[in-house]
Design a protein around this motif. Structure first.
Motif, PDB file in Angstrom:
ATOM      1  N   ARG A 194       5.333  -0.498  -0.616  1.00 58.60           N
ATOM      2  CA  ARG A 194       4.969  -1.415   0.463  1.00 58.60           C
ATOM      3  C   ARG A 194       4.496  -2.729  -0.144  1.00 58.60           C
ATOM      4  O   ARG A 194       3.894  -2.751  -1.211  1.00 58.60           O
ATOM      5  CB  ARG A 194       3.898  -0.802   1.371  1.00 58.60           C
ATOM      6  N   ASP A 195       4.782  -3.815   0.562  1.00 58.51           N
ATOM      7  CA  ASP A 195       4.386  -5.123   0.057  1.00 58.51           C
ATOM      8  C   ASP A 195       2.922  -5.404   0.367  1.00 58.51           C
ATOM      9  O   ASP A 195       2.203  -4.530   0.894  1.00 58.51           O
ATOM     10  CB  ASP A 195       5.298  -6.221   0.617  1.00 58.51           C
ATOM     11  N   ASN A 196       2.462  -6.604   0.057  1.00 56.08           N
ATOM     12  CA  ASN A 196       1.046  -6.937   0.230  1.00 56.08           C
ATOM     13  C   ASN A 196       0.604  -6.938   1.685  1.00 56.08           C
ATOM     14  O   ASN A 196      -0.597  -6.885   1.972  1.00 56.08           O
ATOM     15  CB  ASN A 196       0.767  -8.314  -0.384  1.00 56.08           C
ATOM     16  N   ASN A 197       1.569  -6.993   2.608  1.00 55.80           N
ATOM     17  CA  ASN A 197       1.244  -6.950   4.041  1.00 55.80           C
ATOM     18  C   ASN A 197       1.405  -5.560   4.630  1.00 55.80           C
ATOM     19  O   ASN A 197       1.270  -5.383   5.836  1.00 55.80           O
ATOM     20  CB  ASN A 197       2.136  -7.935   4.803  1.00 55.80           C
ATOM     21  N   GLY A 199       4.186  -3.831   4.644  1.00 53.86           N
ATOM     22  CA  GLY A 199       5.541  -3.592   5.112  1.00 53.86           C
ATOM     23  C   GLY A 199       6.354  -2.771   4.128  1.00 53.86           C
ATOM     24  O   GLY A 199       6.211  -2.929   2.906  1.00 53.86           O
ATOM     25  N   ASP A 278       5.213 -11.069  -5.867  1.00 53.53           N
ATOM     26  CA  ASP A 278       6.352 -11.429  -5.017  1.00 53.53           C
ATOM     27  C   ASP A 278       7.200 -12.477  -5.728  1.00 53.53           C
ATOM     28  O   ASP A 278       7.137 -13.670  -5.428  1.00 53.53           O
ATOM     29  CB  ASP A 278       5.841 -11.955  -3.675  1.00 53.53           C
TER      30      ASP A 278
END
Length: 437
Positions: A194-197, A199, A278
């Motif tokens: 999952r990304d930093n948000n 997602g 990212d």
């Protein structure tokens, strides 16, 4: 002790420093002209004036390099991030992609269920490790083909199965039989990150994005990949190089358990990678990197034969830190990419790598591989291929000869690797002929 530079090398460096004052290069011998051209590219000094200087020589090898790299005299400085120039993954048909999975564990249920939101759109090639005795457990709902030891034996012969496709190397059989343009391969001990948000990361879409936007290996862009959303070429980046070249290999990364070697993991048993960066960058030409087979994508039509199983350790195990086959394969493909004028990217996408294995026990097996790298890296940094090598297969055969000559006397494992490289090219040609419509 470093070898002192030759007089020719010093003369080329001097010419490079004074190129703007030179009006004619046609008198130079072809090999010196080519070296000067490549050094000019790497130094970022290929202005429109200097490009005309090289073109005016009329030398075929120089003109071929310029054409292969898509370097043009008529320059239209259009922002690379405009819709016209962005070729993102959504324009790639799902039928152009194969997902290759090497199955080292019998129960793939949780692995495939975790990846279902990403993988369900694509065709899967699952290759069972020939050493795995248990039957595979695979959930429904996927478009897939499973290949077992008997399938591999039938395609390439039982002798090749044992020497080329056991353990993590079983995934190379998937590369061999894939008929798609793009291949993405992810180890069966990884799940979507999952990304930093928060997602879910679509690793396949990011690999395809990396592969379908140009790479820029001849001059480093300090804002990383200029073809990513929100980025561009920085001031001072030559417009003659902004069109980039085809990206042939996309190297993804890992959260949680990073791909350390056994000594590092044993020394830092609690260390985990939680840094999600990212960013994507092009690896510069002539720069080697340790390509990890855990999470990669590549253009099979451009460099497929160069991703190969060759270097096998005497005590190779079933954990990544007990192998170096993907490291060797990665250096082979990087040399091929540099020679053919195509690019390699590293960075996104990330996967989440699960915990498994005992680094202390693995260290007993992989220590051989750690030591071998001290000979492997200088070899790949220095090896150069001839202009007669115009396909990945040609490149691998030339590299195999160089491995046999220069590394073979160092350790028997290198002589065996050279033989495996030649065998792989033969297999690739035979299987590709069989699969041709």
């Amino acid at each position: 002790m470093r070898t002192p530079p030759s007089l020719v090398s010093l003369a080329i460096d001097s010419a490079l420093a004074h190129l703007s004052n030179i009006s004619d290069l046609s008198f130079l011998p072809d090999h010196i002209l080519i070296d000067l051209f490549l050094k000019t590219l790497r130094a970022g000094k290929l202005t429109e004036k200097i490009l005309k200087l090289f073109i005016a020589t009329g030398k075929e090898e120089v003109l071929s390099h310029i054409e292969a790299l898509n370097i043009q005299l008529v320059l239209t400085p259009v922002l690379p991030t405009s819709k016209k120039n962005l070729r993102m993954s959504q324009i790639i048909d799902d039928n152009d992609v194969d997902i290759v999975i090497g199955a080292l564990h019998p129960d793939l249920t949780s692995f495939l269920d975790e990846w279902r939101p990403v993988f369900s759109r694509f065709h899967l090639i699952i290759v069972k490790d020939p050493d795995l005795k248990d039957e595979l457990t695979i959930p429904g709902g996927f478009n897939l083909h499973v290949y077992t030891k008997s399938d591999i034996d039938k395609a390439v012969g039982s002798a090749s199965t044992a020497s080329l496709f056991s353990g993590y190397s079983c995934r190379y059989f998937g590369y061999l039989i894939s008929q798609k343009k793009y291949v993405v391969s992810i180890d069966d001990d990884c799940i979507p990150a999952r990304d930093n948000n928060g997602g879910l990361i679509d690793a396949v879409a990011q690999h395809i994005s990396n592969l379908t936007t140009p790479a820029t290996p001849f001059f480093f862009n300090t804002l990383y990949d200029p073809f990513c959303k929100g980025a561009d070429f920085v001031r001072g980046y030559p417009f003659s190089l902004r069109s980039g070249v085809t990206c042939a290999l996309s190297c993804g990364l890992w959260l949680n358990l990073a791909d350390y070697d056994a000594p590092t993991q044993a020394l830092k048993p609690g260390q985990r990678n939680s840094r999600y960066v990212d960013a994507v960058l092009t690896v510069p030409v002539r720069t080697m990197l340790p390509v990890s087979g855990i999470n990669i994508g590549f253009n099979r039509e451009v460099v497929g034969p160069a991703l190969l199983p060759a270097l096998r350790l005497a005590k190779e195990g079933k954990f990544r830190w007990e192998t170096v086959e993907d490291i060797w394969s990665g250096m082979c493909v990087k040399v091929v990419c540099d020679h053919l004028g195509v690019g390699v990217k590293s960075g996104l996408p990330y996967v989440w790598r699960k915990e498994r294995g005992d680094a202390i026990e693995s260290l007993k097996k992989e220590w051989e591989g750690v030591k071998l790298m001290e000979d492997v890296v200088p070899f790949f940094q220095s090896v150069r291929l001839s202009q007669a090598a115009v396909t990945p297969e040609d490149c691998v055969i030339e590299m195999a000869a160089a491995v046999k000559e220069r590394l073979g006397p160092v350790h028997p494992v290198f002589a065996r690797a050279a033989e495996a490289m030649v065998e792989w090219v033969k297999l690739w040609k035979v299987v590709r002929t069989q699969l041709s419509p």
